[in-house]
Design a protein around this motif. Structure first.
Motif, PDB file in Angstrom:
ATOM      1  N   ALA A   1       0.800  -1.231  -0.048  1.00  0.00           N
ATOM      2  CA  ALA A   1       0.125  -0.003   0.055  1.00  0.00           C
ATOM      3  C   ALA A   1       0.768   1.141   0.038  1.00  0.00           C
ATOM      4  CB  ALA A   1      -0.965  -0.101   1.330  1.00  0.00           C
ATOM      5  N   VAL A   2       1.936   1.319   0.719  1.00  0.00           N
ATOM      6  CA  VAL A   2       2.732   2.502   0.722  1.00  0.00           C
ATOM      7  C   VAL A   2       3.221   2.943  -0.579  1.00  0.00           C
ATOM      8  CG1 VAL A   2       5.119   1.086   1.115  1.00  0.00           C
ATOM      9  CG2 VAL A   2       4.737   3.473   2.062  1.00  0.00           C
ATOM     10  N   ARG A   3       3.292   2.455  -1.450  1.00  0.00           N
ATOM     11  CA  ARG A   3       3.707   2.856  -2.734  1.00  0.00           C
ATOM     12  C   ARG A   3       2.729   2.832  -3.827  1.00  0.00           C
ATOM     13  NH1 ARG A   3       8.662   3.927  -4.691  1.00  0.00           N
ATOM     14  NH2 ARG A   3       7.332   4.913  -6.076  1.00  0.00           N
ATOM     15  N   THR A   4       1.396   2.708  -3.436  1.00  0.00           N
ATOM     16  CA  THR A   4       0.412   2.513  -4.080  1.00  0.00           C
ATOM     17  C   THR A   4      -0.602   3.883  -4.192  1.00  0.00           C
ATOM     18  OG1 THR A   4       0.061   0.200  -4.116  1.00  0.00           O
ATOM     19  CG2 THR A   4      -1.868   1.385  -4.721  1.00  0.00           C
ATOM     20  N   ALA A   5      -1.046   4.514  -5.320  1.00  0.00           N
ATOM     21  CA  ALA A   5      -1.654   5.839  -5.342  1.00  0.00           C
ATOM     22  C   ALA A   5      -2.840   5.263  -6.090  1.00  0.00           C
ATOM     23  CB  ALA A   5      -0.586   6.801  -5.849  1.00  0.00           C
TER      24      ALA A   5
END
Length: 247
Positions: free
Chosen positions: A12-16
């Motif tokens: 999730a941390v690198r998902t936009a």
């Protein structure tokens, strides 16, 4: 019309995720979230007319057959295990089509690290099918369409390389400058800062724009001989009209 763009990573941390609202006056980025979890993605896609996901929606048919045969201990070894044989296992039909059209080569979902986001994507598509009661069409004919932001930017005549990672913040800001100049009808609003700061956010916006192109029929579609592969492997929708045609 509301379109959604998802720049999908394994975590999730690198998902936009970006939401773009369309009207007669133009388009407005309604929201951008960096650090998007599965729940947010599923709800975003369910609430949009069309969503563009920057991630392979499937694996090469030949690769799937090869792995299945290998598991069963029944691999048919071709005459000469050369580069062409490995390439056929690594590339989907759509990967070759994108390369032929744009000169860009998508990452191999069977031989590169993008396989990790693709595993997450497969689970998301299964969850969407369960919650909507409809199998998600991997060829782009339904709720979602596979997109490739670099190819979209290139086809629209915009900068498409060298803007990834924090050390290239100046190049990313330049992409946003050129995008807004080419599409004065597009408003990033309060989300312009995050798009200049995060290439994930910027790619999500481009994915949402490409979703609009797909909804309007302004993207590449599989030829009859490619249709069966696109249905299982996925199909990257590349814009076939100008950015201004999206209005």
């Amino acid at each position: 019309m509301l379109t959604v763009g998802v720049d999908l990573a394994a975590e999730a941390v690198r998902t936009a995720v970006a939401w773009v609202e369309w009207s007669e006056r133009g388009a407005r980025v309604r929201d951008v979230v960096v650090g998007a979890d599965d729940d947010l993605i599923v709800e975003a896609v369910k609430g949009a007319a069309k969503s563009g996901i920057d991630c392979p929606l499937g694996w090469p048919d030949l690769f799937v057959s090869f792995v299945s045969a290998h598991r069963a201990g029944d691999v048919a070894v071709p005459a000469g295990l050369g580069r062409d044989w490995r390439r056929d296992l690594a590339l989907r039909v759509t990967d070759r089509a994108v390369h032929e059209r744009t000169g860009l080569r998508p990452l191999s979902v069977s031989a590169d690290r993008i396989a990790h986001p693709a595993m997450r994507c497969a689970a998301l598509l299964a969850r969407l099918a369960g919650e909507t009661g409809t199998v998600v069409a991997r060829d782009g004919g339904g709720l979602v369409v596979e997109v490739y932001p670099a190819a979209s930017l290139k086809e629209w005549g915009l900068p498409y390389r060298g803007y990834k990672r924090t050390e290239n913040a100046e190049a990313l800001s330049r992409v946003i400058d050129v995008l807004l100049a080419a599409a004065p009808w597009l408003s990033l609003g309060d989300h312009e800062a995050v798009c200049r700061r995060s290439d994930d956010a910027a790619d999500a916006v481009v994915a949402a724009l490409t979703a609009r192109a797909a909804a309007c029929g302004l993207v590449t579609a599989p030829a009859p001989e490619q249709a069966a592969s696109a249905a299982t492997e996925g199909w990257i929708a590349v814009p076939t009209a100008s950015l201004d045609a999206l209005r």
